[in-house]
Design a protein around this motif. Structure first.
Motif, PDB file in Angstrom:
ATOM      1  N   UNK A   1     -16.311   4.368  14.023  1.00 50.86           N
ATOM      2  CA  UNK A   1     -15.931   4.487  15.137  1.00 50.86           C
ATOM      3  C   UNK A   1     -14.815   5.330  14.967  1.00 50.86           C
ATOM      4  N   UNK A   2     -14.337   6.459  15.629  1.00 53.55           N
ATOM      5  CA  UNK A   2     -13.547   7.438  15.176  1.00 53.55           C
ATOM      6  C   UNK A   2     -11.943   6.760  15.644  1.00 53.55           C
ATOM      7  N   UNK A   3     -12.051   5.717  16.364  1.00 58.67           N
ATOM      8  CA  UNK A   3     -10.826   5.221  16.878  1.00 58.67           C
ATOM      9  C   UNK A   3     -10.272   4.091  15.877  1.00 58.67           C
ATOM     10  N   UNK A   4     -11.115   3.845  14.892  1.00 56.69           N
ATOM     11  CA  UNK A   4     -10.644   3.145  13.669  1.00 56.69           C
ATOM     12  C   UNK A   4     -10.486   3.777  12.498  1.00 56.69           C
ATOM     13  N   UNK A   5      -9.649   4.900  12.508  1.00 61.51           N
ATOM     14  CA  UNK A   5      -9.469   5.614  11.397  1.00 61.51           C
ATOM     15  C   UNK A   5      -7.863   5.673  11.354  1.00 61.51           C
ATOM     16  N   UNK A   6      -7.525   5.464  10.085  1.00 64.49           N
ATOM     17  CA  UNK A   6      -5.956   5.203   9.866  1.00 64.49           C
ATOM     18  C   UNK A   6      -5.652   5.404   8.647  1.00 64.49           C
ATOM     19  N   UNK A   7      -4.263   5.332   8.353  1.00 62.01           N
ATOM     20  CA  UNK A   7      -3.775   5.640   7.161  1.00 62.01           C
ATOM     21  C   UNK A   7      -3.099   4.369   6.633  1.00 62.01           C
ATOM     22  N   UNK A   8      -3.394   3.826   5.280  1.00 60.55           N
ATOM     23  CA  UNK A   8      -2.818   2.812   4.997  1.00 60.55           C
ATOM     24  C   UNK A   8      -1.720   2.858   3.920  1.00 60.55           C
ATOM     25  N   UNK A   9      -0.494   2.425   4.076  1.00 58.25           N
ATOM     26  CA  UNK A   9       0.713   2.582   3.309  1.00 58.25           C
ATOM     27  C   UNK A   9       1.014   1.594   2.402  1.00 58.25           C
ATOM     28  N   UNK A  10       0.116   0.272   2.075  1.00 59.88           N
ATOM     29  CA  UNK A  10       0.306  -0.439   1.169  1.00 59.88           C
ATOM     30  C   UNK A  10       0.605  -0.243  -0.030  1.00 59.88           C
ATOM     31  N   UNK A  11       1.099  -1.046  -0.779  1.00 61.63           N
ATOM     32  CA  UNK A  11       1.460  -0.802  -2.304  1.00 61.63           C
ATOM     33  C   UNK A  11       0.244  -0.438  -3.150  1.00 61.63           C
ATOM     34  N   UNK A  12      -0.953  -1.481  -2.812  1.00 65.52           N
ATOM     35  CA  UNK A  12      -2.105  -1.319  -3.627  1.00 65.52           C
ATOM     36  C   UNK A  12      -2.707  -0.003  -3.339  1.00 65.52           C
ATOM     37  N   UNK A  13      -2.794   0.540  -2.048  1.00 66.46           N
ATOM     38  CA  UNK A  13      -3.305   1.898  -1.659  1.00 66.46           C
ATOM     39  C   UNK A  13      -2.597   3.025  -2.377  1.00 66.46           C
ATOM     40  N   UNK A  14      -1.058   2.883  -2.215  1.00 65.91           N
ATOM     41  CA  UNK A  14      -0.441   3.934  -3.201  1.00 65.91           C
ATOM     42  C   UNK A  14      -0.911   4.036  -4.691  1.00 65.91           C
ATOM     43  N   UNK A  15      -0.882   2.726  -5.359  1.00 66.03           N
ATOM     44  CA  UNK A  15      -1.138   2.704  -6.671  1.00 66.03           C
ATOM     45  C   UNK A  15      -2.682   3.351  -7.071  1.00 66.03           C
TER      46      UNK A  15
END
Length: 136
Positions: free
Chosen positions: A19-33
């Protein structure tokens, strides 16, 4: 929206409906690492629509501070991160790493999660909904 994608070396490929309405950016520290960057762009696909079409990803299970367990799938050859999901045999949702999608130019983030962890030099994407934790 039907999508296809795969890892950098081509050993793993997949397909899904998202669903194109469920596309996002995750800034959590796990995703950063894990991304070796400031964030991951994720595209959520319902579990019944996601299918690995070639290869078999390696799975790393991460236990969060909350106690929740997440499966992180990646290519054992090139190390491309493919998706994350809850730690179950039939996850209801896959967070596909948008950089591995063939259709990545056709999507646009509509939310940002774990915004409280965003690095101070990262500008917000225009017109996204912001969540300090997981989206509601």
């Amino acid at each position: 929206m039907k999508i296809t994608g795969g890892c950098h070396c081509g050993e793993i490929t997949y397909e899904a409906e998202l669903d194109p309405d469920k596309v996002g950016i995750c800034h959590c520290t796990d995703c950063q690492s894990l991304s070796a960057s400031a964030y991951h762009v994720i595209a959520m696909a319902a579990g019944e629509t996601f299918q690995i079409t070639k290869g078999s990803p390696r799975i790393y299970v991460k236990t969060a501070d909350s106690g929740n367990r997440r499966r992180l799938a990646f290519c054992g050859n090139c190390s491309s991160s493919i998706y994350s999901s809850e730690d179950s045999e039939t996850p209801p949702l896959y967070n596909i790493r948008a950089g591995t999608m063939h259709q990545k130019r056709e999507i646009e983030p509509v939310f940002e999660c774990w915004y409280a962890s965003a690095l101070p030099w990262v500008e917000s994407t225009r017109n996204t909904r912001k969540f300090d934790g997981n989206p509601g």
